[in-house]
Design a protein around this motif. Sequence first.
Motif, PDB file in Angstrom:
ATOM      1  N   LEU A 131       0.841  -1.187   0.000  1.00  0.00           N
ATOM      2  CA  LEU A 131       0.000   0.000   0.000  1.00  0.00           C
ATOM      3  C   LEU A 131       0.881   1.243   0.000  1.00  0.00           C
ATOM      4  CD1 LEU A 131      -2.784  -0.981   2.570  1.00  0.00           C
ATOM      5  CD2 LEU A 131      -2.779  -1.261   0.086  1.00  0.00           C
ATOM      6  N   VAL A 132       0.526   2.195  -0.841  1.00  0.00           N
ATOM      7  CA  VAL A 132       1.298   3.433  -0.966  1.00  0.00           C
ATOM      8  C   VAL A 132       0.348   4.623  -0.890  1.00  0.00           C
ATOM      9  CG1 VAL A 132       3.144   2.385  -2.327  1.00  0.00           C
ATOM     10  CG2 VAL A 132       1.164   3.380  -3.495  1.00  0.00           C
ATOM     11  N   ASP A 133       0.922   5.783  -0.550  1.00  0.00           N
ATOM     12  CA  ASP A 133       0.198   7.055  -0.580  1.00  0.00           C
ATOM     13  C   ASP A 133       0.702   7.876  -1.751  1.00  0.00           C
ATOM     14  OD1 ASP A 133      -1.103   6.283   1.701  1.00  0.00           O
ATOM     15  OD2 ASP A 133       0.193   7.430   3.054  1.00  0.00           O
ATOM     16  N   ILE A 134      -0.203   8.480  -2.492  1.00  0.00           N
ATOM     17  CA  ILE A 134       0.151   9.252  -3.680  1.00  0.00           C
ATOM     18  C   ILE A 134      -0.383  10.665  -3.505  1.00  0.00           C
ATOM     19  CG2 ILE A 134      -0.069   9.439  -6.174  1.00  0.00           C
ATOM     20  CD1 ILE A 134      -0.414   6.443  -6.292  1.00  0.00           C
ATOM     21  N   LYS A 135       0.510  11.636  -3.613  1.00  0.00           N
ATOM     22  CA  LYS A 135       0.160  13.038  -3.435  1.00  0.00           C
ATOM     23  C   LYS A 135       0.411  13.787  -4.728  1.00  0.00           C
ATOM     24  CE  LYS A 135       1.132  17.079  -0.547  1.00  0.00           C
ATOM     25  NZ  LYS A 135       1.907  17.608   0.608  1.00  0.00           N
ATOM     26  N   GLY A 136      -0.563  14.579  -5.141  1.00  0.00           N
ATOM     27  CA  GLY A 136      -0.431  15.374  -6.357  1.00  0.00           C
ATOM     28  C   GLY A 136      -1.294  16.613  -6.275  1.00  0.00           C
ATOM     29  N   ILE A 137      -1.269  17.390  -7.339  1.00  0.00           N
ATOM     30  CA  ILE A 137      -2.079  18.602  -7.451  1.00  0.00           C
ATOM     31  C   ILE A 137      -3.275  18.288  -8.334  1.00  0.00           C
ATOM     32  CG2 ILE A 137      -2.119  21.012  -8.170  1.00  0.00           C
ATOM     33  CD1 ILE A 137       0.844  21.145  -7.642  1.00  0.00           C
ATOM     34  N   THR A 138      -4.464  18.514  -7.813  1.00  0.00           N
ATOM     35  CA  THR A 138      -5.683  18.160  -8.526  1.00  0.00           C
ATOM     36  C   THR A 138      -5.844  18.997  -9.792  1.00  0.00           C
ATOM     37  OG1 THR A 138      -6.948  19.711  -7.179  1.00  0.00           O
ATOM     38  CG2 THR A 138      -6.824  17.442  -6.417  1.00  0.00           C
ATOM     39  N   LYS A 139      -6.686  18.516 -10.678  1.00  0.00           N
ATOM     40  CA  LYS A 139      -6.961  19.223 -11.922  1.00  0.00           C
ATOM     41  C   LYS A 139      -7.639  20.565 -11.627  1.00  0.00           C
ATOM     42  CE  LYS A 139      -7.658  15.027 -14.679  1.00  0.00           C
ATOM     43  NZ  LYS A 139      -8.622  14.269 -15.529  1.00  0.00           N
ATOM     44  N   GLY A 140      -7.189  21.602 -12.293  1.00  0.00           N
ATOM     45  CA  GLY A 140      -7.812  22.906 -12.136  1.00  0.00           C
ATOM     46  C   GLY A 140      -9.082  22.996 -12.954  1.00  0.00           C
ATOM     47  N   LYS A 141     -10.194  23.302 -12.299  1.00  0.00           N
ATOM     48  CA  LYS A 141     -11.495  23.378 -12.970  1.00  0.00           C
ATOM     49  C   LYS A 141     -11.939  24.814 -13.243  1.00  0.00           C
ATOM     50  CE  LYS A 141     -12.161  18.905 -12.680  1.00  0.00           C
ATOM     51  NZ  LYS A 141     -12.263  18.021 -13.865  1.00  0.00           N
ATOM     52  N   GLY A 142     -11.157  25.791 -12.769  1.00  0.00           N
ATOM     53  CA  GLY A 142     -11.570  27.172 -12.950  1.00  0.00           C
ATOM     54  C   GLY A 142     -12.671  27.554 -11.977  1.00  0.00           C
ATOM     55  N   PHE A 143     -13.405  28.626 -12.306  1.00  0.00           N
ATOM     56  CA  PHE A 143     -14.493  29.090 -11.448  1.00  0.00           C
ATOM     57  C   PHE A 143     -15.694  28.174 -11.656  1.00  0.00           C
ATOM     58  CE2 PHE A 143     -17.930  31.623  -9.870  1.00  0.00           C
ATOM     59  CZ  PHE A 143     -17.367  32.399  -8.861  1.00  0.00           C
ATOM     60  N   ALA A 144     -16.124  27.523 -10.566  1.00  0.00           N
ATOM     61  CA  ALA A 144     -17.217  26.552 -10.642  1.00  0.00           C
ATOM     62  C   ALA A 144     -18.328  26.945  -9.683  1.00  0.00           C
ATOM     63  CB  ALA A 144     -16.708  25.146 -10.307  1.00  0.00           C
ATOM     64  N   GLY A 145     -19.538  26.534 -10.026  1.00  0.00           N
ATOM     65  CA  GLY A 145     -20.692  26.803  -9.180  1.00  0.00           C
ATOM     66  C   GLY A 145     -20.771  25.835  -8.014  1.00  0.00           C
ATOM     67  N   VAL A 146     -21.797  26.017  -7.177  1.00  0.00           N
ATOM     68  CA  VAL A 146     -21.901  25.205  -5.964  1.00  0.00           C
ATOM     69  C   VAL A 146     -22.302  23.768  -6.273  1.00  0.00           C
ATOM     70  CG1 VAL A 146     -22.369  27.145  -4.449  1.00  0.00           C
ATOM     71  CG2 VAL A 146     -24.260  26.055  -5.664  1.00  0.00           C
ATOM     72  N   MET A 147     -23.000  23.539  -7.365  1.00  0.00           N
ATOM     73  CA  MET A 147     -23.407  22.175  -7.682  1.00  0.00           C
ATOM     74  C   MET A 147     -22.202  21.339  -8.106  1.00  0.00           C
ATOM     75  SD  MET A 147     -27.077  22.691  -9.592  1.00  0.00           S
ATOM     76  CE  MET A 147     -27.350  20.940  -9.712  1.00  0.00           C
ATOM     77  N   LYS A 148     -21.308  21.914  -8.864  1.00  0.00           N
ATOM     78  CA  LYS A 148     -20.126  21.182  -9.285  1.00  0.00           C
ATOM     79  C   LYS A 148     -19.049  21.156  -8.209  1.00  0.00           C
ATOM     80  CE  LYS A 148     -16.645  20.999 -12.967  1.00  0.00           C
ATOM     81  NZ  LYS A 148     -16.196  21.580 -14.252  1.00  0.00           N
ATOM     82  N   ARG A 149     -18.930  22.244  -7.482  1.00  0.00           N
ATOM     83  CA  ARG A 149     -17.854  22.352  -6.502  1.00  0.00           C
ATOM     84  C   ARG A 149     -18.165  21.639  -5.190  1.00  0.00           C
ATOM     85  NH1 ARG A 149     -15.474  27.952  -3.800  1.00  0.00           N
ATOM     86  NH2 ARG A 149     -13.377  27.161  -3.360  1.00  0.00           N
ATOM     87  N   TRP A 150     -19.428  21.743  -4.722  1.00  0.00           N
ATOM     88  CA  TRP A 150     -19.797  21.195  -3.424  1.00  0.00           C
ATOM     89  C   TRP A 150     -20.926  20.174  -3.496  1.00  0.00           C
ATOM     90  CZ3 TRP A 150     -16.079  22.348  -0.304  1.00  0.00           C
ATOM     91  CH2 TRP A 150     -15.435  23.594  -0.375  1.00  0.00           C
ATOM     92  N   ASP A 151     -21.325  19.765  -4.686  1.00  0.00           N
ATOM     93  CA  ASP A 151     -22.385  18.759  -4.854  1.00  0.00           C
ATOM     94  C   ASP A 151     -23.720  19.221  -4.273  1.00  0.00           C
ATOM     95  OD1 ASP A 151     -20.657  17.018  -6.164  1.00  0.00           O
ATOM     96  OD2 ASP A 151     -19.971  16.134  -4.290  1.00  0.00           O
ATOM     97  N   PHE A 152     -24.032  20.508  -4.424  1.00  0.00           N
ATOM     98  CA  PHE A 152     -25.333  20.996  -3.993  1.00  0.00           C
ATOM     99  C   PHE A 152     -26.429  20.385  -4.882  1.00  0.00           C
ATOM    100  CE2 PHE A 152     -24.695  25.155  -1.437  1.00  0.00           C
ATOM    101  CZ  PHE A 152     -23.729  24.528  -0.660  1.00  0.00           C
ATOM    102  N   LYS A 153     -27.626  20.268  -4.315  1.00  0.00           N
ATOM    103  CA  LYS A 153     -28.742  19.706  -5.060  1.00  0.00           C
ATOM    104  C   LYS A 153     -29.270  20.673  -6.107  1.00  0.00           C
ATOM    105  CE  LYS A 153     -33.365  17.776  -4.406  1.00  0.00           C
ATOM    106  NZ  LYS A 153     -34.428  17.471  -3.423  1.00  0.00           N
ATOM    107  N   GLY A 154     -29.259  21.964  -5.809  1.00  0.00           N
ATOM    108  CA  GLY A 154     -29.799  22.945  -6.737  1.00  0.00           C
ATOM    109  C   GLY A 154     -31.297  23.149  -6.544  1.00  0.00           C
ATOM    110  N   GLY A 155     -31.870  24.055  -7.316  1.00  0.00           N
ATOM    111  CA  GLY A 155     -33.308  24.322  -7.227  1.00  0.00           C
ATOM    112  C   GLY A 155     -34.123  23.354  -8.065  1.00  0.00           C
ATOM    113  N   ARG A 156     -35.410  23.514  -8.006  1.00  0.00           N
ATOM    114  CA  ARG A 156     -36.315  22.635  -8.756  1.00  0.00           C
ATOM    115  C   ARG A 156     -36.280  23.005 -10.237  1.00  0.00           C
ATOM    116  NH1 ARG A 156     -41.943  22.117  -5.617  1.00  0.00           N
ATOM    117  NH2 ARG A 156     -42.054  20.315  -7.033  1.00  0.00           N
ATOM    118  N   ALA A 157     -36.636  22.054 -11.077  1.00  0.00           N
ATOM    119  CA  ALA A 157     -36.609  22.289 -12.520  1.00  0.00           C
ATOM    120  C   ALA A 157     -37.809  23.108 -12.990  1.00  0.00           C
ATOM    121  CB  ALA A 157     -36.561  20.956 -13.260  1.00  0.00           C
ATOM    122  N   SER A 158     -38.880  23.096 -12.207  1.00  0.00           N
ATOM    123  CA  SER A 158     -40.090  23.835 -12.604  1.00  0.00           C
ATOM    124  C   SER A 158     -40.844  24.233 -11.339  1.00  0.00           C
ATOM    125  CB  SER A 158     -40.966  22.972 -13.527  1.00  0.00           C
ATOM    126  OG  SER A 158     -41.366  21.790 -12.864  1.00  0.00           O
TER     127      SER A 158
END
Length: 274
Positions: A163-190
């Motif tokens: 077993l090993v530990d692997i450390k790296g720098i995550t992929k840069g996604k730029g400016f992201a909203g709360v749904m992509k960044r924090w897995d928010f549910k978001g509002g209703r579709a209608s």
Amino acid sequence: MMGLSQWSPSHILPAIRQQIRTAAQITSIHAVTSIRTTPPSKQHTIEEANKRKQLLDRPGLFGIKRGMMTWFTPQGEQHAATVIEVDSVEILGHKTREQWGYDANIVGTIDKLKNVAQPQLKMFEEAGTAPKFKFGEFRVRDGSGLIPVGTELKADYFAVGQLVDIKGITKGKGFAGVMKRWDFKGGRASHGVSKAHRKPGATGGNQNPGRVFPGKKMAGRMGGKNSTDFNKEVLHTDADAGILIVKGCIPGPNKSIVRVADAIKLYGKRIGQT
């Protein structure tokens, strides 16, 4: 009745004492005997920090993430795996406890043929190695973990099944909203939602508390930070080809440099440490 001339200080003082309220008396600092106490130990020193850290007995190495693949075991099991290239990883120098306060190996990878800084050439000449594109230090528990300078670390430095530990720098996604960044549910579709389907909703309140607390999960820059994946199983090693295959995914994009070391949760525990 007594005349004004018949009043004396002995008659006035008792009356004054009855009107004065008693108050707490503060002892003067000059009346306290000074005692020299032992100064507390500084918790931010390097020596104290080394005691708190779970250091390994040997250093790790640098690898290059090359991509993912499907790995089949002899039993026919299918696993997602990541291919890591180990390219010219060599020991460039040491940092000793007497000089720096801790023991560490300076490890370099990927030969660099041009645009080498003049101050770094001395380190490469003393180590007897080619200039390196990437180098860094790996702390070890004590001086017994210092590897001789010039030693090359190959992919078989790790064993299959380890077993090993692997450390790296995550992929840069730029400016992201709360749904992509924090897995928010978001509002209703209608049903009454108008142009607010992916918004976070209320954040501060109107009057109570009337502000946004620090650390609130909101939209912002995502990725591009240090991340460590713990306890990754080694599936295959090839020293001649410089290939190390680990189970699962690891942080960072392809062609990024990652740090691979023994699993700290398994091999980094000290005697008496839970």
